[in-house]
Design a protein around this motif. Structure first.
Motif, PDB file in Angstrom:
ATOM      1  N   SER A   1       0.816  -1.206   0.000  1.00 42.22           N
ATOM      2  CA  SER A   1       0.000   0.000   0.000  1.00 42.22           C
ATOM      3  C   SER A   1       0.854   1.262   0.000  1.00 42.22           C
ATOM      4  CB  SER A   1      -0.931   0.001   1.211  1.00 42.22           C
ATOM      5  OG  SER A   1      -0.168   0.050   2.390  1.00 42.22           O
ATOM      6  N   ASN A   2       2.131   1.129   0.215  1.00 46.63           N
ATOM      7  CA  ASN A   2       3.025   2.282   0.243  1.00 46.63           C
ATOM      8  C   ASN A   2       3.783   2.461  -1.063  1.00 46.63           C
ATOM      9  OD1 ASN A   2       2.319   2.842   2.888  1.00 46.63           O
ATOM     10  ND2 ASN A   2       3.919   1.531   3.703  1.00 46.63           N
ATOM     11  N   VAL A   3       3.309   1.836  -2.135  1.00 44.79           N
ATOM     12  CA  VAL A   3       3.991   1.915  -3.417  1.00 44.79           C
ATOM     13  C   VAL A   3       3.300   2.958  -4.284  1.00 44.79           C
ATOM     14  CG1 VAL A   3       4.584   0.659  -5.523  1.00 44.79           C
ATOM     15  CG2 VAL A   3       4.812  -0.458  -3.306  1.00 44.79           C
ATOM     16  N   ILE A   4       4.107   3.856  -4.837  1.00 42.89           N
ATOM     17  CA  ILE A   4       3.602   4.916  -5.699  1.00 42.89           C
ATOM     18  C   ILE A   4       4.032   4.588  -7.129  1.00 42.89           C
ATOM     19  CG2 ILE A   4       3.618   7.375  -6.193  1.00 42.89           C
ATOM     20  CD1 ILE A   4       4.713   7.807  -3.355  1.00 42.89           C
ATOM     21  N   PRO A   5       3.074   4.412  -8.042  1.00 41.10           N
ATOM     22  CA  PRO A   5       3.455   4.165  -9.434  1.00 41.10           C
ATOM     23  C   PRO A   5       3.599   5.478 -10.192  1.00 41.10           C
ATOM     24  CG  PRO A   5       1.107   3.819  -9.185  1.00 41.10           C
ATOM     25  CD  PRO A   5       1.644   4.218  -7.819  1.00 41.10           C
TER      26      PRO A   5
ATOM     27  N   ASN B   1      11.902   0.358  -6.896  1.00 43.75           N
ATOM     28  CA  ASN B   1      11.838  -1.048  -7.288  1.00 43.75           C
ATOM     29  C   ASN B   1      12.724  -1.194  -8.521  1.00 43.75           C
ATOM     30  OD1 ASN B   1      11.233  -3.578  -8.412  1.00 43.75           O
ATOM     31  ND2 ASN B   1       9.219  -3.577  -7.467  1.00 43.75           N
ATOM     32  N   ALA B   2      13.947  -1.622  -8.298  1.00 45.44           N
ATOM     33  CA  ALA B   2      14.946  -1.716  -9.359  1.00 45.44           C
ATOM     34  C   ALA B   2      14.650  -2.856 -10.323  1.00 45.44           C
ATOM     35  CB  ALA B   2      16.332  -1.899  -8.745  1.00 45.44           C
ATOM     36  N   THR B   3      14.044  -3.934  -9.844  1.00 46.09           N
ATOM     37  CA  THR B   3      13.798  -5.104 -10.676  1.00 46.09           C
ATOM     38  C   THR B   3      12.880  -4.784 -11.844  1.00 46.09           C
ATOM     39  OG1 THR B   3      14.092  -6.548  -8.775  1.00 46.09           O
ATOM     40  CG2 THR B   3      12.940  -7.482 -10.666  1.00 46.09           C
ATOM     41  N   LYS B   4      11.770  -4.142 -11.548  1.00 43.27           N
ATOM     42  CA  LYS B   4      10.776  -3.898 -12.600  1.00 43.27           C
ATOM     43  C   LYS B   4      11.272  -2.920 -13.658  1.00 43.27           C
ATOM     44  CE  LYS B   4       6.787  -5.317  -9.980  1.00 43.27           C
ATOM     45  NZ  LYS B   4       5.438  -5.032  -9.516  1.00 43.27           N
TER      46      LYS B   4
ATOM     47  N   MET C   1      20.924  -1.281   2.579  1.00 45.58           N
ATOM     48  CA  MET C   1      20.537  -0.290   1.573  1.00 45.58           C
ATOM     49  C   MET C   1      19.958  -0.939   0.323  1.00 45.58           C
ATOM     50  SD  MET C   1      23.446   2.616   1.950  1.00 45.58           S
ATOM     51  CE  MET C   1      22.419   3.797   1.092  1.00 45.58           C
ATOM     52  N   VAL C   2      19.957  -2.269   0.307  1.00 45.65           N
ATOM     53  CA  VAL C   2      19.390  -3.055  -0.782  1.00 45.65           C
ATOM     54  C   VAL C   2      18.464  -4.071  -0.131  1.00 45.65           C
ATOM     55  CG1 VAL C   2      19.898  -4.660  -2.671  1.00 45.65           C
ATOM     56  CG2 VAL C   2      21.504  -2.804  -2.154  1.00 45.65           C
ATOM     57  N   ARG C   3      17.214  -4.092  -0.554  1.00 44.68           N
ATOM     58  CA  ARG C   3      16.235  -5.023   0.024  1.00 44.68           C
ATOM     59  C   ARG C   3      15.639  -5.884  -1.080  1.00 44.68           C
ATOM     60  NH1 ARG C   3      12.875  -0.474   3.360  1.00 44.68           N
ATOM     61  NH2 ARG C   3      14.493   0.033   4.870  1.00 44.68           N
ATOM     62  N   SER C   4      15.468  -7.144  -0.770  1.00 38.64           N
ATOM     63  CA  SER C   4      14.787  -8.051  -1.697  1.00 38.64           C
ATOM     64  C   SER C   4      13.483  -8.481  -1.056  1.00 38.64           C
ATOM     65  CB  SER C   4      15.653  -9.278  -1.980  1.00 38.64           C
ATOM     66  OG  SER C   4      16.820  -8.886  -2.664  1.00 38.64           O
ATOM     67  N   ARG C   5      12.415  -8.432  -1.849  1.00 36.87           N
ATOM     68  CA  ARG C   5      11.089  -8.804  -1.362  1.00 36.87           C
ATOM     69  C   ARG C   5      10.425  -9.717  -2.378  1.00 36.87           C
ATOM     70  NH1 ARG C   5       9.417  -5.328   2.810  1.00 36.87           N
ATOM     71  NH2 ARG C   5      10.655  -3.444   2.926  1.00 36.87           N
ATOM     72  N   ALA C   6       9.623 -10.640  -1.863  1.00 33.35           N
ATOM     73  CA  ALA C   6       8.830 -11.513  -2.727  1.00 33.35           C
ATOM     74  C   ALA C   6       7.436 -10.923  -2.841  1.00 33.35           C
ATOM     75  CB  ALA C   6       8.781 -12.913  -2.126  1.00 33.35           C
ATOM     76  N   GLY C   7       6.664 -11.401  -3.781  1.00 31.81           N
ATOM     77  CA  GLY C   7       5.275 -10.982  -3.898  1.00 31.81           C
ATOM     78  C   GLY C   7       5.042 -10.016  -5.040  1.00 31.81           C
ATOM     79  N   SER C   8       3.813  -9.488  -5.087  1.00 36.07           N
ATOM     80  CA  SER C   8       3.406  -8.641  -6.214  1.00 36.07           C
ATOM     81  C   SER C   8       4.191  -7.331  -6.288  1.00 36.07           C
ATOM     82  CB  SER C   8       1.914  -8.349  -6.139  1.00 36.07           C
ATOM     83  OG  SER C   8       1.618  -7.635  -4.963  1.00 36.07           O
TER      84      SER C   8
ATOM     85  N   GLY D   1       7.219  -7.145  -5.112  1.00 33.22           N
ATOM     86  CA  GLY D   1       8.534  -7.646  -4.749  1.00 33.22           C
ATOM     87  C   GLY D   1       9.600  -7.248  -5.739  1.00 33.22           C
ATOM     88  N   GLY D   2      10.765  -7.793  -5.516  1.00 31.94           N
ATOM     89  CA  GLY D   2      11.915  -7.499  -6.349  1.00 31.94           C
ATOM     90  C   GLY D   2      13.018  -6.905  -5.507  1.00 31.94           C
ATOM     91  N   THR D   3      13.975  -6.313  -6.156  1.00 33.10           N
ATOM     92  CA  THR D   3      15.085  -5.655  -5.484  1.00 33.10           C
ATOM     93  C   THR D   3      14.749  -4.176  -5.359  1.00 33.10           C
ATOM     94  OG1 THR D   3      16.672  -7.244  -6.365  1.00 33.10           O
ATOM     95  CG2 THR D   3      17.547  -5.138  -5.597  1.00 33.10           C
ATOM     96  N   TRP D   4      14.719  -3.691  -4.115  1.00 36.91           N
ATOM     97  CA  TRP D   4      14.416  -2.284  -3.829  1.00 36.91           C
ATOM     98  C   TRP D   4      15.696  -1.607  -3.378  1.00 36.91           C
ATOM     99  CZ3 TRP D   4       9.596   0.145  -4.166  1.00 36.91           C
ATOM    100  CH2 TRP D   4       8.534  -0.694  -4.532  1.00 36.91           C
ATOM    101  N   LEU D   5      15.964  -0.415  -3.899  1.00 39.18           N
ATOM    102  CA  LEU D   5      17.177   0.331  -3.583  1.00 39.18           C
ATOM    103  C   LEU D   5      16.855   1.588  -2.789  1.00 39.18           C
ATOM    104  CD1 LEU D   5      18.939   0.173  -7.067  1.00 39.18           C
ATOM    105  CD2 LEU D   5      19.302  -1.330  -5.107  1.00 39.18           C
ATOM    106  N   HIS D   6      17.703   1.860  -1.803  1.00 37.14           N
ATOM    107  CA  HIS D   6      17.606   3.078  -1.001  1.00 37.14           C
ATOM    108  C   HIS D   6      17.634   4.283  -1.951  1.00 37.14           C
ATOM    109  CE1 HIS D   6      18.999   6.325   1.650  1.00 37.14           C
ATOM    110  NE2 HIS D   6      18.519   5.595   2.657  1.00 37.14           N
ATOM    111  N   PRO D   7      16.917   5.376  -1.615  1.00 35.77           N
ATOM    112  CA  PRO D   7      16.906   6.549  -2.495  1.00 35.77           C
ATOM    113  C   PRO D   7      18.304   7.069  -2.861  1.00 35.77           C
ATOM    114  CG  PRO D   7      15.326   6.845  -0.723  1.00 35.77           C
ATOM    115  CD  PRO D   7      16.060   5.574  -0.444  1.00 35.77           C
ATOM    116  N   LYS D   8      19.270   6.920  -1.965  1.00 34.93           N
ATOM    117  CA  LYS D   8      20.631   7.386  -2.262  1.00 34.93           C
ATOM    118  C   LYS D   8      21.348   6.474  -3.255  1.00 34.93           C
ATOM    119  CE  LYS D   8      20.896  11.045   0.331  1.00 34.93           C
ATOM    120  NZ  LYS D   8      20.968  12.358  -0.262  1.00 34.93           N
ATOM    121  N   LEU D   9      20.817   5.290  -3.490  1.00 35.93           N
ATOM    122  CA  LEU D   9      21.386   4.379  -4.494  1.00 35.93           C
ATOM    123  C   LEU D   9      20.608   4.433  -5.796  1.00 35.93           C
ATOM    124  CD1 LEU D   9      22.082   1.169  -2.373  1.00 35.93           C
ATOM    125  CD2 LEU D   9      23.619   3.072  -2.867  1.00 35.93           C
TER     126      LEU D   9
END
Length: 194
Positions: free
Chosen positions: A3-7, A24-27, A92-99, A101-109
């Motif tokens: 719910s905190n994702v902004i497209p 969301n770096a993966t997408k 500073m790098v997070r991986s999440r599963a699900g809809s 999901g993917g690899t999420w990068l800190h704003p500074k990265l």
């Protein structure tokens, strides 16, 4: 994080940020024909992430391990995998599963990663992160409040019959408030309707 994702829209392609600016770096990488792990397995990337993590108070990579990896190079067996593990260990790098999901990068990265993907996307990304982190926060706060009021009232209505009766009267104005503030956030951040 769902719910905190902004497209946002970049050249007709959706780009997803969290409300606190994580990308969301993966997408987006897939849409531009690349993979974030290719960037995360580079020695220069690990070095940048380590120094940024240290500067921001995250877990940094021990200097001796960084120097050892630099001396070995990425052609040595297992080094790329270790670089990826160390990058993620900083927080500073997070991986999440699900809809979402993917690899999420800190704003500074995100900007450094975006430069690796595409220069035009990098400029666009920099401006979007700035609008998320420093933009019209009061509009987003108003949307959050309107959503909370709607959910609280809906919850109360389901808990007792008396609340259900007043819910019928309150529902329309609460939904209109959420709709209004959602429109304001979308105008402020140039959002697509979710």
């Amino acid at each position: 994080m769902n719910s905190n994702v902004i497209p946002f829209d970049f050249d007709g392609q959706p780009v997803h940020f969290s409300l606190d600016g994580w990308l969301n770096a993966t997408k987006i990488a897939a849409r531009l024909g690349k993979e974030p792990t290719a960037w995360l397995r580079k020695i220069e990337t690990l070095e940048y992430i380590s120094f940024m993590a240290e500067a921001l108070g995250f877990n940094s990579v021990p200097g001796t391990e960084l120097e050892e990896i630099k001396a070995l190079g990425t052609s040595a067996p297992g080094v790329k995998k270790r670089i990826l593990e160390l990058s993620k260990s900083t927080g500073m790098v997070r991986s999440r599963a699900g809809s979402s999901g993917g690899t999420w990068l800190h704003p500074k990265l995100a900007i450094v990663f975006a430069r690796w993907l595409n220069t035009r996307f990098s400029v666009w990304c920099d401006l979007k992160i700035d609008s998320i982190l420093h933009g019209e926060m009061s509009t987003r706060v108003q949307l959050d409040r309107a959503c909370k009021a709607l959910e609280d009232r809906k919850s109360q209505a389901s808990q007792d019959g008396k609340g259900l009766s007043s819910w019928r009267w309150d529902r329309s104005s609460l939904e209109q408030s959420v709709g209004y503030w959602l429109g304001q956030v979308q105008m402020t951040l140039d959002l697509d309707a979710a």
